[in-house]
Design a protein around this motif. Structure first.
Motif, short mmCIF file in Angstrom:
data_model
loop_
_atom_site.label_atom_id
_atom_site.label_comp_id
_atom_site.label_asym_id
_atom_site.label_seq_id
_atom_site.Cartn_x
_atom_site.Cartn_y
_atom_site.Cartn_z
N PRO A 46 31.67 -39.14 39.38
CA PRO A 46 31.72 -40.59 39.59
C PRO A 46 31.34 -41.41 38.36
N MET A 126 25.10 -30.08 35.80
CA MET A 126 24.61 -31.46 35.72
C MET A 126 24.31 -32.07 37.09
N GLY A 154 28.02 -34.29 49.05
CA GLY A 154 28.56 -34.22 47.69
C GLY A 154 27.79 -33.23 46.83
N LYS A 180 32.05 -33.28 57.59
CA LYS A 180 31.07 -33.27 56.50
C LYS A 180 29.65 -33.24 57.06
N LYS A 196 30.37 -43.43 58.69
CA LYS A 196 31.68 -44.00 59.00
C LYS A 196 31.85 -44.25 60.51
N VAL A 220 24.47 -44.02 46.72
CA VAL A 220 25.51 -44.91 47.24
C VAL A 220 25.22 -46.40 47.02
N MET A 243 25.27 -45.57 42.61
CA MET A 243 25.66 -46.59 43.60
C MET A 243 27.17 -46.60 43.71
N PHE A 271 17.20 -43.45 37.21
CA PHE A 271 17.07 -42.39 36.20
C PHE A 271 18.45 -41.88 35.80
N LEU A 316 37.13 -38.75 44.65
CA LEU A 316 35.68 -38.94 44.75
C LEU A 316 35.35 -40.23 45.48
N GLY A 319 36.08 -39.90 49.48
CA GLY A 319 35.45 -38.80 50.22
C GLY A 319 36.32 -37.56 50.27
N GLY A 323 31.07 -30.86 48.77
CA GLY A 323 30.49 -30.15 47.63
C GLY A 323 31.09 -30.69 46.34
N1 LIG Z 1 21.80 -40.78 37.47
C1 LIG Z 1 22.44 -39.69 37.04
O1 LIG Z 1 22.11 -39.10 36.01
C2 LIG Z 1 23.58 -39.15 37.87
C3 LIG Z 1 24.12 -37.89 37.59
C4 LIG Z 1 25.14 -37.41 38.43
C5 LIG Z 1 25.60 -38.19 39.48
N2 LIG Z 1 25.06 -39.42 39.69
C6 LIG Z 1 25.49 -40.24 40.82
O2 LIG Z 1 25.23 -39.50 42.00
C7 LIG Z 1 26.16 -39.88 43.00
C8 LIG Z 1 26.81 -38.61 43.56
O3 LIG Z 1 27.54 -37.98 42.52
P1 LIG Z 1 28.27 -36.59 42.77
O4 LIG Z 1 28.75 -36.12 41.45
O5 LIG Z 1 27.43 -35.72 43.59
O6 LIG Z 1 29.55 -37.05 43.62
P2 LIG Z 1 29.89 -36.53 45.06
O7 LIG Z 1 28.79 -36.98 45.98
O8 LIG Z 1 30.22 -35.09 45.01
O9 LIG Z 1 31.23 -37.30 45.38
C9 LIG Z 1 31.22 -38.65 45.70
C10 LIG Z 1 31.02 -38.84 47.24
O10 LIG Z 1 30.52 -40.14 47.46
C11 LIG Z 1 30.86 -40.56 48.75
N3 LIG Z 1 31.31 -41.95 48.70
C12 LIG Z 1 32.34 -42.47 47.99
N4 LIG Z 1 32.40 -43.80 48.18
C13 LIG Z 1 31.40 -44.11 49.04
C14 LIG Z 1 30.94 -45.34 49.64
N5 LIG Z 1 31.55 -46.51 49.38
N6 LIG Z 1 29.89 -45.28 50.49
C15 LIG Z 1 29.29 -44.11 50.78
N7 LIG Z 1 29.66 -42.92 50.23
C16 LIG Z 1 30.71 -42.93 49.39
C17 LIG Z 1 31.99 -39.65 49.25
O11 LIG Z 1 31.47 -38.85 50.30
P3 LIG Z 1 31.63 -39.29 51.85
O12 LIG Z 1 32.88 -38.63 52.34
O13 LIG Z 1 30.39 -38.80 52.48
O14 LIG Z 1 31.80 -40.78 51.85
C18 LIG Z 1 32.30 -38.77 48.04
O15 LIG Z 1 32.64 -37.45 48.41
C19 LIG Z 1 27.13 -40.86 42.36
O16 LIG Z 1 26.70 -42.17 42.64
C20 LIG Z 1 26.97 -40.57 40.88
O17 LIG Z 1 27.31 -41.64 40.07
C21 LIG Z 1 24.07 -39.91 38.90
#
Ligand SMILES: NC(=O)c1ccc[n+]([C@@H]2O[C@H](COP(=O)([O-])OP(=O)(O)OC[C@H]3O[C@@H](n4cnc5c(N)ncnc54)[C@H](OP(=O)(O)O)[C@@H]3O)[C@@H](O)[C@H]2O)c1
Length: 329
Positions: A46, A126, A154, A180, A196, A220, A243, A271, A316, A319, A323
Motif C-alpha cells: 500500500p 518488511m 492482510g 476473511k 463490511k 486503516v 491509513m 511509526f 490491495l 481487498g 495474507g
Molecule cells: N508504517 C509502516 O512502516 C508500514 C509498513 C508496512 C505497511 N504499512 C501499512 O500497513 C497497512 C497494511 O499494509 P499491508 O501491506 O499489510 O497490506 P494488506 O493489509 O495486506 O492489504 C491491504 C488490505 O487493506 C484492506 N483495505 C483496503 N481498503 C480498505 C478500507 N478503505 N478500509 C478498510 N480496509 C481496507 C483490505 O482488506 P479487507 O478486505 O479486509 O478490506 C486489503 O486487503 C497499510 O495501511 C500500509 O500502508 C505501514
C-alpha cells in the motif's frame, strides 16, 4: 532486454491501468561490484500509492517514465562481487521488473529460516517486521492486553494477530467479508469484526471488547480509528501504522471520539518500519522460534506474471488479497 513497469501518469484518486506502462531496460553490462538478479517474486504494498504522488514524504516519489522500485526476491544469475554467488537467493528493492542489476551492497541474502523465499516479502519480511515491532515496541503491547487490529487479514495485520496471541494477548481483528473473518479467526483471534457488514465498527467493537481495548494497531484510519478511540481504556496505546482508507481519496478523517484521548490518557504514535531495521536479528530469532513451534500460519495471494503487477497493486485497495499480495514472475 529486461522489462519493468514505470509510472506514466500520477494517479488522481484510485490509480488506473493507464497510469502504468511497461518499458524496456537496457542493462546488458554488469559493472564492478554489481549483481544480476532474475526476479522470482515481486511485492506490491500500500505505501507505493504514496510514492505515486509528487509530494515530500519519507520515501521519494516514483519518477515518471522510469522503472519503479519495490521489494523483490530473486536468484543471482551473474555476479561481480566476491560475497554474492550465482545461485544465491537475495532480497532487494529493484522490484516491478523481471531482471535487476544492482550493486551487491544493496542486496541481502535470505536469512536461514525454513520458509519459502517469498515469505521474506511478507510475514518474514518488511510487513511482518512492521506488525512485530509496531505491536511490541510502538504500542508496547504486553500479555493480558486486549488488542484491536484493523486489516487483520492482510500481511501486516495477520502478523499482528498471531504475534499478539503468541505473547498472551486477547485479540479482536477486523476484516472485510465472512471468508476473511473466518481466516482471521483461524489464526487465533478471539473475536473478528466484519467491517463490511451493516453493523457500524464502533458498535461491533463494543460487543467484541465490552471492557474496552488497551492497544489499537491501525492499518486503516477513518471509522476504525474512531471506533478504537471510542473504546480505548485508560492509558491505551495506539500504533498508527497505516491509513489505507484515505490513500486514494486523501479525504480528511472525521474523528467523533478524538477528545477521549484526554480523559483516558491515550498515547498515539505513528511509526515507519525502517525505524526498527537495525533490530532485524531480534525479529528473525523470535519469529523463527514461533515458526519452529508451528504457531505461525501464512497465506499469500499470488498473481502470475510481470504483466499482472498493476492488477495486484490495485487489488490491495479492494481487498483482493488474503495474507500477502505477491506477483510470481
Ligand atoms: N508504517 C509502516 O512502516 C508500514 C509498513 C508496512 C505497511 N504499512 C501499512 O500497513 C497497512 C497494511 O499494509 P499491508 O501491506 O499489510 O497490506 P494488506 O493489509 O495486506 O492489504 C491491504 C488490505 O487493506 C484492506 N483495505 C483496503 N481498503 C480498505 C478500507 N478503505 N478500509 C478498510 N480496509 C481496507 C483490505 O482488506 P479487507 O478486505 O479486509 O478490506 C486489503 O486487503 C497499510 O495501511 C500500509 O500502508 C505501514
Amino acid at each position: 532486454m529486461a522489462r519493468a513497469w514505470s509510472l506514466k501518469a500520477r494517479p488522481q484518486g484510485m490509480p488506473k491501468h493507464t497510469d502504468f506502462a511497461m518499458i524496456d531496460l537496457d542493462q546488458s553490462t554488469l559493472g564492478a561490484g554489481e549483481v544480476r538478479i532474475a526476479n522470482r517474486w515481486l511485492s506490491v504494498d500500500p505505501y507505493m500509492r504514496g510514492r505515486m504522488n509528487d509530494v515530500k514524504s519519507y520515501v521519494p516519489p516514483f519518477a515518471l517514465g522510469e522503472a519503479m522500485q519495490g521489494g523483490a526476491v530473486g536468484e543471482v544469475v551473474e555476479s561481480n562481487d566476491d560475497g554474492i554467488k550465482v545461485g544465491d537467493m537475495v532480497l532487494h528493492m529493484a522490484g516491478w521488473r523481471d531482471e535487476a542489476v544492482v550493486p551487491a551492497a544493496q542486496v541481502q541474502k535470505l536469512p536461514a529460516l525454513d520458509v519459502p523465499a517469498q515469505a521474506f516479502l511478507g510475514q518474514l519480511g518488511m510487513p511482518g517486521m512492521t506488525g512485530y515491532f509496531g505491536l511490541l515496541q510502538v504500542a508496547e503491547a504486553k500479555a493480558g492486553d486486549t488488542v484491536f487490529v484493523s486489516a487483520a487479514a492482510g500481511a501486516v495485520g495477520s502478523t499482528v494477530v498471531q504475534v499478539a496471541k503468541a505473547k498472551g494477548m486477547t485479540v479482536v481483528g477486523s476484516a472485510g467479508g465472512a471468508e476473511k473473518c473466518a481466516w482471521v479467526k483461524s489464526l487465533g483471534a478471539d473475536a473478528v469484526i466484519d467491517y463490511k457488514s451493516d453493523v457500524p465498527v464502533v458498535k461491533a467493537l463494543g460487543e467484541a471488547a465490552p471492557k474496552g481495548i488497551d492497544v489499537y494497531f491501525d492499518n486503516v484510519g477513518g471509522e476504525h480509528l474512531d471506533a478504537a478511540l471510542a473504546h480505548a481504556r485508560m492509558h491505551a496505546r495506539f500504533a498508527v501504522c497505516g491509513m489505507i482508507d484515505v490513500y486514494n481519496s486523501g479525504a480528511a478523517t472525521q474523528l467523533k471520539y478524538l477528545a477521549r484521548l484526554i480523559g483516558n490518557r491515550v498515547q498515539i504514535r505513528g511509526f515507519i518500519v525502517s525505524d526498527y531495521m537495525n533490530r532485524a536479528e531480534e525479529f528473525y530469532k523470535d519469529m523463527g522460534g514461533m515458526l519452529a513451534a508451528g504457531t505461525l500460519k501464512r497465506q499469500e495471494t499470488v498473481h502470475e506474471g510481470l504483466e499482472t503487477m498493476p492488477d495486484a497493486f490495485l487489488g490491495l485497495f479492494s481487498g483482493g488479497n488474503t495474507g500477502k499480495m505477491l506477483v510470481k514472475v
